[in-house]
Write a protein that holds these residues in place. Structure first.
Motif, mmCIF file in Angstrom:
data_model
loop_
_atom_site.group_PDB
_atom_site.id
_atom_site.type_symbol
_atom_site.label_atom_id
_atom_site.label_comp_id
_atom_site.label_asym_id
_atom_site.label_seq_id
_atom_site.Cartn_x
_atom_site.Cartn_y
_atom_site.Cartn_z
ATOM 1 N N ALA A 28 34.903 44.265 45.861
ATOM 2 C CA ALA A 28 35.762 44.682 44.754
ATOM 3 C C ALA A 28 35.190 45.909 44.058
ATOM 4 O O ALA A 28 33.962 46.068 43.961
ATOM 5 N N GLY B 91 38.505 51.948 41.371
ATOM 6 C CA GLY B 91 39.048 50.823 42.139
ATOM 7 C C GLY B 91 40.558 50.855 42.206
ATOM 8 O O GLY B 91 41.156 50.523 43.240
ATOM 9 N N PHE C 144 42.218 51.028 45.886
ATOM 10 C CA PHE C 144 43.019 49.925 46.411
ATOM 11 C C PHE C 144 44.509 50.286 46.467
ATOM 12 O O PHE C 144 45.242 49.751 47.302
ATOM 13 N N ILE D 93 40.439 38.386 46.847
ATOM 14 C CA ILE D 93 40.472 39.678 46.155
ATOM 15 C C ILE D 93 40.588 39.415 44.658
ATOM 16 O O ILE D 93 41.083 38.360 44.244
ATOM 17 N N ASN E 76 42.232 44.350 41.491
ATOM 18 C CA ASN E 76 42.421 45.027 42.780
ATOM 19 C C ASN E 76 43.755 44.639 43.426
ATOM 20 O O ASN E 76 44.385 45.455 44.108
#
Length: 600
Positions: free
Chosen positions: A188, A194, A198, A228, A232
């Protein structure tokens, strides 16, 4: 070149994954089964698009809110925004709907696709749906082998739903088994880095699988077993939303400029929506928490909160973009202009309209109207009449008999530029189209093809007329000038009548075409009976009489061909009218029996 590299790379990655991880194999199999189910589901709904969906679409897209509603409802029912996008591009390319209506449907489809997340998160993960999958597959396959089109459609839908359920089951089982061997949450990435990372992964996954639904199922099943993180997962959902535009872009590749504009609108909408979601991600998360709490969703029920998030950010996108639809249309029309060439090309005939019978029929009819519009200009100018005169309320006799200014237009050259290639394209397209259609639709296509041929023949006859009209309508000989002005008036009348019928003028109907044809024939026969008298009295020469008789035949042919073409084109807009016209409308033989002796 890219395709040659990407496909082998994907196959190699999958093969390595299968070799090293049985759990990965189960997840991949689940995705494959799910996508196969989507194909079955789309084929099933296509079975019901032969008139029902088309008629509904034409009646429910005259206002933006109706277009958005149609997009929401159709995507909710079909559970495929991709199919709705392809249908919309097909309808737009055929001329059934306008660009603004198409954009509204795309906006609605983005909202409608969020229902899939609700179904998966609220039902698919709470119930052992694999128990429902097998019976649906069995009943579905049995019905697929039936002869009835509707039963086949229902069979494909049932089998598709069964495969969807089975695919979700295998993906869930795979991720649960994965949890025992590897924890994907260790990869992650927090913060905006992020989010963008993602979101890019979500875009790539959707582009590869060609289905945002499949990506969402992967995201929700992975989230449900803790593979997950929630943040994310939200970024992946945003990426899936952007990635789904690739289907519309691919569908638009074979479409005309209107289809390409719609694909552009789809891309712009999803990009803007995605950027808004990323920029205001924390505010949206706060709003999602507030909404979830108010409807009783637990704080740790991240799958349902993801469904809420998916709905909220798409709704925000619609609310932000809807007021700018007209400006978006203007921008797209400038960015993707209507192509212009020295040789007139088709406007509505392209591969994207081949998918559905109604769009195919409408596209051909609109293209024949396009052919007629070109022919209308050429014929009007060929008899030295401005279209403004024909389309006005002035008395044709007063204007044309006093008109001494002639329009310089080479009918032969315009035929080559505006008619010949267009007619060839219609012949080629309809020849291919008839093979794909049932008997009823194929019959309508054949009628439109005949109308196209009639229009072309009328232009050729106008070419023969032009030289003598230019010469005799300006003659100092009163008798021959009056006769050629009568030819111009009779030809202009049929052109005016067709204009009025296309405008839905309440003072005329399609049956007036026969009245006009009969009136023109009686006037022509009166002239033919009087030719000998005019020669004996020295009003015209024998050479003038020969030219006049030939040109009366050309005028008769133009009026006859345009009348028949107009009946087909105008009646094609209304099936009941077409049937009524075929019963009540007069044939040439009946018109001949009503008129006096035909001297031609």
């Amino acid at each position: 070149m890219i395709k040659r590299i990407v496909l082998p790379a994907i196959l190699v990655v999958l093969a390595i994954g299968f070799w090293f991880s049985p759990n990965f194999k189960e997840i991949a199999a689940g995705v494959a089964i799910f996508l196969f189910g989507m194909l079955f589901l789309e084929d099933g709904f296509r079975a019901f698009t032969g008139g029902i969906l088309e008629n509904l679409l034409a009646k429910t897209t005259d206002k933006l809110w109706k277009s958005i509603t149609f997009g929401i409802v159709s995507t909710t029912i079909m559970q495929s925004s991709s199919l709705v996008s392809v249908i919309t591009i097909s309808f737009l390319s055929s001329g059934l709907i306008g660009l603004a209506a198409g954009i509204g449907i795309i906006f609605g489809a983005n909202l409608g696709t969020t229902t899939g997340a609700w179904l998966i998160a609220g039902f698919g993960l709470k119930v052992k749906i694999s128990a429902y999958a097998m019976p649906m597959l069995v009943f579905g396959v049995i019905m697929v082998f039936q002869k009835s089109r509707n039963l086949k459609g229902i069979g494909y839908v049932l089998a598709g739903l069964g495969l969807l359920f089975l695919g979700i089951h295998h993906m869930k089982e795979g991720f649960e088994a994965f949890r025992e061997t590897i924890d994907l949450t260790q990869f992650a990435v927090g913060g905006y880095a992020g989010l963008f990372l993602f979101a890019a992964i979500g875009i790539a996954a959707t582009v590869i699988m060609q289905s945002s639904h499949a990506t969402l199922v992967l995201i929700i099943t992975a989230l449900s077993v803790g593979q997950i993180t929630y943040e994310n997962a939200l970024a992946l959902a945003i990426g899936a939303n952007i990635g789904t535009t690739i289907t519309a872009i691919i569908g638009a590749m074979s479409a005309n400029h209107q289809g390409k504009r719609l694909a552009g609108a789809h891309l712009i909408f999803n990009l803007v929506t995605g950027l808004i979601a990323i920029i205001f991600i924390w505010q949206i998360i706060w709003l999602v928490d507030m909404i979830s709490g108010s409807v009783g969703i637990a704080d740790d029920n991240y799958t349902l909160k993801l469904a809420v998030f998916h709905t909220v950010f798409n709704l925000i996108g619609v609310l932000v973009m809807a007021p700018f639809v007209n400006r978006l249309v203007i921008f797209l029309e400038r960015a993707i202009p209507t192509p212009t060439t020295s040789i007139v090309e088709t406007q509505f005939l392209n591969n994207s309209v081949m998918d559905f019978p109604e769009t195919l029929l409408t596209a051909v009819r609109n293209e024949v109207f396009h052919l007629y519009d070109n022919a209308y200009r050429i014929i009007a100018h060929g008899i030295n009449v401005h279209r403004e005169t024909i389309e006005s309320d002035v008395i044709l006799e007063d204007v044309l008999k006093s008109n001494t200014v002639f329009i310089k237009e080479d009918v032969s050259e315009e035929y080559t530029r505006s008619i010949k290639s267009l007619h060839s394209a219609i012949i080629d397209f309809t020849g291919t189209a008839q093979i794909r259609l049932n008997a009823d639709y194929a019959s309508h296509i054949y009628d439109l093809r005949r109308a196209s041929q009639r229009i072309v023949q009328a232009v050729k006859d106008a070419e023969h007329l032009q030289k003598n009209i230019d010469y005799f309508a300006a003659s100092e000989n009163d008798a021959i000038r009056n006769e050629y002005n009568n030819i111009r008036i009779n030809t202009a009348r049929i052109l005016r009548l067709i204009v009025q019928l296309r405008r839905d003028d309440p003072d005329v109907d399609v049956f007036d075409l026969d009245d006009n044809k009969l009136s023109a024939k009686e006037g022509r026969n009166a002239t033919l009976r009087n030719i000998d008298t005019m020669i004996r009295e020295g009003q015209i020469t024998a050479e003038m009489a020969t030219s006049l008789m030939n040109d009366l035949s050309y005028s008769k042919a133009i009026i006859s061909d345009l009348t028949r073409a107009a009946k087909i084109l105008l009646s094609a807009r209304n099936t009941d009218l077409m049937e009524g016209q075929s019963i009540i409308g007069l044939e040439d033989e009946e018109i001949h029996s009503l008129s006096k002796t035909d001297y031609t």
